[in-house]
Design a protein around this motif. Structure first.
Motif, PDB file in Angstrom:
ATOM      1  N   ASP A 189       0.816  -1.218   0.000  1.00  0.00           N
ATOM      2  CA  ASP A 189       0.000   0.000   0.000  1.00  0.00           C
ATOM      3  C   ASP A 189       0.851   1.270   0.000  1.00  0.00           C
ATOM      4  O   ASP A 189       0.470   2.282  -0.610  1.00  0.00           O
ATOM      5  CB  ASP A 189      -0.969   0.004   1.194  1.00  0.00           C
ATOM      6  CG  ASP A 189      -0.245  -0.028   2.532  1.00  0.00           C
ATOM      7  OD1 ASP A 189       0.870  -0.571   2.587  1.00  0.00           O
ATOM      8  OD2 ASP A 189      -0.794   0.490   3.520  1.00  0.00           O
ATOM      9  N   GLU A 190       2.021   1.216   0.619  1.00  0.00           N
ATOM     10  CA  GLU A 190       2.895   2.390   0.616  1.00  0.00           C
ATOM     11  C   GLU A 190       3.553   2.584  -0.742  1.00  0.00           C
ATOM     12  O   GLU A 190       3.743   3.723  -1.190  1.00  0.00           O
ATOM     13  CB  GLU A 190       3.953   2.267   1.719  1.00  0.00           C
ATOM     14  CG  GLU A 190       3.372   2.371   3.125  1.00  0.00           C
ATOM     15  CD  GLU A 190       4.433   2.395   4.203  1.00  0.00           C
ATOM     16  OE1 GLU A 190       5.640   2.246   3.868  1.00  0.00           O
ATOM     17  OE2 GLU A 190       4.067   2.557   5.381  1.00  0.00           O
ATOM     18  N   LEU A 205       2.164   1.746  -3.591  1.00  0.00           N
ATOM     19  CA  LEU A 205       1.091   2.285  -4.434  1.00  0.00           C
ATOM     20  C   LEU A 205       0.855   3.758  -4.140  1.00  0.00           C
ATOM     21  O   LEU A 205       0.582   4.545  -5.055  1.00  0.00           O
ATOM     22  CB  LEU A 205      -0.196   1.481  -4.220  1.00  0.00           C
ATOM     23  CG  LEU A 205      -0.128   0.004  -4.625  1.00  0.00           C
ATOM     24  CD1 LEU A 205      -1.467  -0.678  -4.380  1.00  0.00           C
ATOM     25  CD2 LEU A 205       0.283  -0.147  -6.090  1.00  0.00           C
ATOM     26  N   ALA A 206       0.961   4.145  -2.880  1.00  0.00           N
ATOM     27  CA  ALA A 206       0.775   5.552  -2.524  1.00  0.00           C
ATOM     28  C   ALA A 206       1.858   6.420  -3.161  1.00  0.00           C
ATOM     29  O   ALA A 206       1.579   7.531  -3.627  1.00  0.00           O
ATOM     30  CB  ALA A 206       0.798   5.708  -0.998  1.00  0.00           C
ATOM     31  N   HIS A 258       8.012  -8.567  -2.475  1.00  0.00           N
ATOM     32  CA  HIS A 258       6.611  -8.806  -2.830  1.00  0.00           C
ATOM     33  C   HIS A 258       6.474 -10.022  -3.745  1.00  0.00           C
ATOM     34  O   HIS A 258       5.485 -10.762  -3.653  1.00  0.00           O
ATOM     35  CB  HIS A 258       6.021  -7.558  -3.486  1.00  0.00           C
ATOM     36  CG  HIS A 258       5.997  -6.372  -2.568  1.00  0.00           C
ATOM     37  ND1 HIS A 258       5.768  -5.077  -3.000  1.00  0.00           N
ATOM     38  CD2 HIS A 258       6.194  -6.287  -1.220  1.00  0.00           C
ATOM     39  CE1 HIS A 258       5.824  -4.260  -1.963  1.00  0.00           C
ATOM     40  NE2 HIS A 258       6.082  -4.971  -0.882  1.00  0.00           N
TER      41      HIS A 258
END
Length: 308
Positions: free
Chosen positions: A126-127, A129-130, A262
């Protein structure tokens, strides 16, 4: 006192360094500090003569330096400091043997400790993607370039030098692949994910033509139409991370580490990740498996009712 014999020999050794070896004052000061620590350690073990010291005593000294003593307020030393202290200790014992103070140099076979294996820093999905979202700010040519650059870094696990050295002809959007040139001139063909391909396509169509000012093969261009530098690419990521509200240090290698972690979290084979990263040996890649094991251990300890 008998214990002063070792202290006197330390002084004699330091005089030797200063007068006969011409050692720099800072070196002598450093050796004095390290050897005072060593002689104190020996005295605490009841060792008052260099002839009583064994190789195991030297090794135990290093272990104690690494361990420290929180109860006594003694801070554990870093591996680099331990290695420096060992250099002073070994030179001291070598000097003692050469001067006939001892018959055998017991420190000769002692080696400095291996540096602790540092785990690569990666970001949660999520970081990442941010950061990618924060790189975009409309259809401005540089915004399109920044998004394409960061998408490609994360999608391919490319080193920053590999990304900035790309030419337009190195990327095949139809087959979604990019040719990366790694260390030692080695080349590898790496798949490009859909979002990264779309971002590069948008940059090539609407961004790069506005930046290019002359015949230029480079894929990523700066505001003057030349090849984007590594430093400028680094700043692109730092700026995006700040916009995303991340309060941690990030670098282009952070995206590379996140790419590998990932993939392994998703079940990728470590040898496939090795090829994607361009590592010559799978041993280099296996450090990422330690990251995923640590993640599993953390999840286990917080989720399993009998973990503690």
């Amino acid at each position: 006192m008998a214990q002063d014999a070792i202290a006197d020999q330390v002084v004699r050794f330091l005089d030797h360094l200063t007068v006969e070896r011409g050692a720099a004052p800072n070196t002598v000061t450093s050796y004095r500090r390290d050897l005072q620590r060593y002689s104190s350690y020996l005295g605490a073990r009841g060792i008052h003569e260099l002839t009583e010291v064994t190789e195991d005593d030297v090794r135990e000294f290093l272990i104690e330096l690494r361990r420290g003593d929180p109860d006594a307020g003694v801070v554990a030393l870093a591996d680099s400091s331990i290695a420096r202290t060992l250099v002073a200790t070994r030179r001291f014992h070598k000097f003692a043997a050469e001067e006939g103070i001892v018959a055998v140099d017991v420190a000769h076979g002692v080696r400095p400790p291996r540096a602790a294996r540092r785990l690569p820093k990666s970001l949660p999905v999520d970081e990442v993607l941010a950061i990618l979202e924060a790189a975009s700010s409309g259809d401005h040519p540089r915004a399109l370039r920044d998004r394409a650059l960061l998408e490609l870094l994360y999608s391919c696990g490319a080193r920053i030098s590999e990304a900035t050295s790309l030419d337009v002809d190195d990327i095949d959007l139809e087959h979604r692949a990019v040719l990366l040139r790694g260390k030692g001139g080695k080349q590898r063909l790496v798949p490009v994910g859909g979002p990264a391909a779309a971002a590069v396509d948008a940059y090539l169509v609407r961004g790069r033509p506005a930046l290019v000012s002359r015949a230029q093969a480079a894929l990523f261009l700066n505001a003057r139409g030349g090849r984007l530098s590594r430093q400028s690419a680094w700043q692109v990521l730092v700026t995006a991370a700040e916009r995303a509200g991340l309060d941690k240090a990030v670098s282009p290698h952070t995206l590379r580490h996140s790419f590998a972690t990932h993939l392994l979290d998703g079940g990728a084979d470590v040898r496939v990740v090795q090829e994607l990263l361009g590592h010559a040996s799978v041993t280099t890649t296996q450090v990422y498996t330690l990251v995923t094991v640590n993640t599993m251990r953390e999840v286990y300890s917080t989720a399993h009712p009998r973990a503690r």
